[in-house]
Design a protein around this motif. Structure first.
Motif, short mmCIF file in Angstrom:
data_model
loop_
_atom_site.label_atom_id
_atom_site.label_comp_id
_atom_site.label_asym_id
_atom_site.label_seq_id
_atom_site.Cartn_x
_atom_site.Cartn_y
_atom_site.Cartn_z
N THR A 1 -70.64 -17.92 15.39
CA THR A 1 -71.75 -18.44 16.22
C THR A 1 -73.01 -18.88 15.23
OG1 THR A 1 -72.58 -16.35 16.75
CG2 THR A 1 -70.98 -17.55 18.15
N THR A 2 -72.89 -18.52 13.77
CA THR A 2 -74.16 -18.80 12.85
C THR A 2 -73.80 -20.08 12.34
OG1 THR A 2 -74.14 -16.45 12.32
CG2 THR A 2 -75.29 -17.96 10.84
N ARG A 3 -75.01 -20.82 12.21
CA ARG A 3 -74.91 -22.21 11.78
C ARG A 3 -75.25 -22.10 10.25
NH1 ARG A 3 -79.14 -25.26 15.73
NH2 ARG A 3 -79.03 -26.94 13.83
N TRP A 4 -74.10 -21.95 9.61
CA TRP A 4 -74.10 -21.58 7.95
C TRP A 4 -74.56 -22.94 7.46
CZ3 TRP A 4 -74.75 -16.81 6.84
CH2 TRP A 4 -74.06 -15.82 7.67
N GLU A 5 -74.12 -24.08 8.17
CA GLU A 5 -74.31 -25.32 7.40
C GLU A 5 -73.34 -25.50 6.27
OE1 GLU A 5 -75.85 -27.50 9.22
OE2 GLU A 5 -77.08 -26.15 10.48
N GLU A 6 -73.81 -26.10 5.08
CA GLU A 6 -72.85 -25.87 3.89
C GLU A 6 -73.01 -24.81 3.04
OE1 GLU A 6 -70.48 -28.20 3.00
OE2 GLU A 6 -70.87 -29.22 5.15
N LEU A 7 -72.08 -23.99 2.75
CA LEU A 7 -72.19 -22.90 1.80
C LEU A 7 -71.07 -22.98 0.82
CD1 LEU A 7 -72.76 -19.85 4.06
CD2 LEU A 7 -74.48 -21.22 2.72
N ASP A 8 -71.35 -22.66 -0.46
CA ASP A 8 -70.30 -22.63 -1.66
C ASP A 8 -69.80 -21.33 -1.43
OD1 ASP A 8 -70.96 -25.05 -2.87
OD2 ASP A 8 -72.65 -24.22 -3.67
N TYR A 9 -70.62 -20.50 -1.18
CA TYR A 9 -70.10 -18.95 -0.86
C TYR A 9 -70.75 -18.08 0.09
CZ TYR A 9 -68.68 -19.83 -5.69
OH TYR A 9 -68.07 -20.31 -7.08
N LEU A 10 -70.01 -17.50 0.96
CA LEU A 10 -70.44 -16.51 1.99
C LEU A 10 -69.86 -15.02 1.60
CD1 LEU A 10 -71.75 -15.93 4.78
CD2 LEU A 10 -69.47 -16.07 5.51
N VAL A 11 -71.15 -14.40 1.08
CA VAL A 11 -70.68 -13.07 0.77
C VAL A 11 -70.73 -12.15 1.96
CG1 VAL A 11 -71.55 -11.01 -0.86
CG2 VAL A 11 -71.79 -13.51 -1.41
N VAL A 12 -69.66 -11.24 2.05
CA VAL A 12 -69.81 -10.47 3.19
C VAL A 12 -69.82 -8.85 2.82
CG1 VAL A 12 -68.24 -9.60 5.43
CG2 VAL A 12 -68.32 -11.96 4.52
N ASP A 13 -70.73 -8.31 3.28
CA ASP A 13 -71.03 -6.92 3.02
C ASP A 13 -70.11 -6.10 4.10
OD1 ASP A 13 -72.10 -4.42 2.52
OD2 ASP A 13 -74.09 -4.59 3.38
N MET A 14 -69.20 -5.68 3.70
CA MET A 14 -68.28 -4.70 4.41
C MET A 14 -68.66 -3.50 4.55
SD MET A 14 -65.97 -6.87 5.51
CE MET A 14 -64.38 -5.80 6.25
N PRO A 15 -68.32 -2.73 5.88
CA PRO A 15 -68.41 -1.34 6.17
C PRO A 15 -67.76 -0.47 5.07
CG PRO A 15 -67.13 -2.30 8.02
CD PRO A 15 -67.56 -3.23 7.03
N PRO A 16 -68.11 0.60 4.78
CA PRO A 16 -66.99 1.18 3.93
C PRO A 16 -65.59 1.77 4.74
CG PRO A 16 -68.65 2.72 4.74
CD PRO A 16 -68.99 1.52 5.35
N GLY A 17 -64.35 1.91 3.88
CA GLY A 17 -63.24 2.60 4.54
C GLY A 17 -62.19 1.51 4.65
#
Length: 364
Positions: free
Chosen positions: A202-218
């Protein structure tokens, strides 16, 4: 004669091995045009990863090669880049506007995953890419604080989608924007995974070359949901050098391999400690753990990052190292990480091996 010189010039350009791609420019298809006009050479090189600052370094190296050819007195070397979308696995479809998803993950907490994710996103932006940062740690969101956005909230114009706050040129989304800072997220697994998917879609990211996802541990619900429902291009594993951290990092790496998400490499955080008084550097958590793990699993060691009080102070203050001291040695380490990770992702596509989005795994 000019034809012979042009052939020699093209050969000099194409046989140059790029230190980040690990292959020559001919194999990368990067040399787009070569011309000689009198004693002047004009070369256009297009890389497949962002090279905002690296382009100058590459141009200098290629210029030296060009000037070594008889009869060439001037060399105009132009370096640009074009970031492509990488194919996704199985029946997953790319998310509109997002070319690549890189997940940063860890087997355990306390290894600096979130700090690494924030600086990786900023370093990719520093190199000229369009970047977003998704805080997927629903129970412990930290990116609003780290990116200096604690007082910000997403906006909406249609009640169906959210416009992400922006910090230092990076779009940031986190559940931390939507709840009070002291409010605990007392949710069961399905609620957490649904919240993550909703934040992403639902986020309007528009145009991105990279989306970095900060994951939870485990290696739990969130990681499994991500691999099944999100088109991830690759993963980065963050660990610290000691054996206990490496045990958990191995589990994280193996998990991504099992769900067919390519591992771009390993980041060894807190590799050495730098004394703030005298500058002495020592391996207080052990040495070489990340390198041994990388060799064991046949993946790249992307970075060995130091334990330095400035990194902690800058991130706590909402201005991570890459923007706080962009020309300093600490920022350089994160920029090198960004170059190696993005080049590794591009190379996997060139070789036809890894056709999925990217995930980064780090210990937080």
């Amino acid at each position: 004669m000019s034809t012979q010189r042009e052939a020699a010039l093209r050969s000099a350009m194409e046989t140059y091995t790029d230190p980040y791609l690990g292959i020559d420019l001919a194999s990368a298809g990067a040399v787009k045009s070569v011309e000689i006009d009198g004693d002047r050479a004009v070369v256009l090189v297009t890389l497949c990863f962002p090279a905002g600052t690296y382009g100058t370094e590459l141009a200098a190296a290629l210029r030296e090669r060009a000037l070594g050819i008889e009869g060439i007195r001037q060399a105009d070397i132009q370096v640009d880049w074009q970031i492509g979308s990488h194919a996704v696995k199985h029946n997953l479809k790319p998310i509109q506007g997002i070319r690549n998803i890189i997940v940063v993950a860890s087997g355990k907490g306390g290894v600096g995953k979130s700090t690494t994710a924030a600086n990786l996103a900023l370093a990719l932006a520093h190199e000229g890419a369009k970047v977003g940062l998704l805080d997927a740690d629903i129970y412990g969101p930290s990116q609003p604080q780290m990116m200096g956005l604690s007082a910000e909230r997403p906006s909406t114009t249609d009640q169906r989608s959210m416009v992400a706050p922006v910090a230092y040129g990076v779009k940031v989304m986190s559940v931390g924007f939507l709840v009070d800072v002291d409010q605990p997220m007392i949710w069961r697994g399905p609620m957490v995974t649904q919240a993550l998917v909703q934040l992403l879609e639902t986020t309007r990211w528009e145009e991105l070359d990279y989306l970095v996802v900060d994951m939870p541990p485990g290696t739990g619900d969130t990681q499994l949901t991500l691999s099944q429902r999100v088109p991830v291009s690759g993963a980065i594993i963050v660990t610290t050098p000691q054996d206990i951290a490496l045990l958990d990092a191995r589990k994280g790496l193996r998990m991504f391999q099992k769900v067919e998400i390519p591992v771009l490499g390993i980041v060894e955080n807190m590799s050495t400690h730098i004394c703030s008084n005298c500058g002495h550097e020592e391996h207080i958590f052990g040495a070489g753990g990340g390198q041994r793990m990388a060799q064991q699993y046949g993946v790249a060691l992307l970075a060995e990052l130091p334990l330095d009080i400035r990194i902690r102070e800058q991130t706590d203050g909402g201005k991570p190292t890459v923007v706080a001291e962009p020309d300093g040695p600490l920022a350089r380490a994160y920029i090198e990480l960004a170059r190696r990770a993005s080049a590794g992702l591009a190379r996997s596509s060139l070789e036809g091996g890894a056709a999925f989005p990217s995930i980064s795994i780090e210990d937080t």
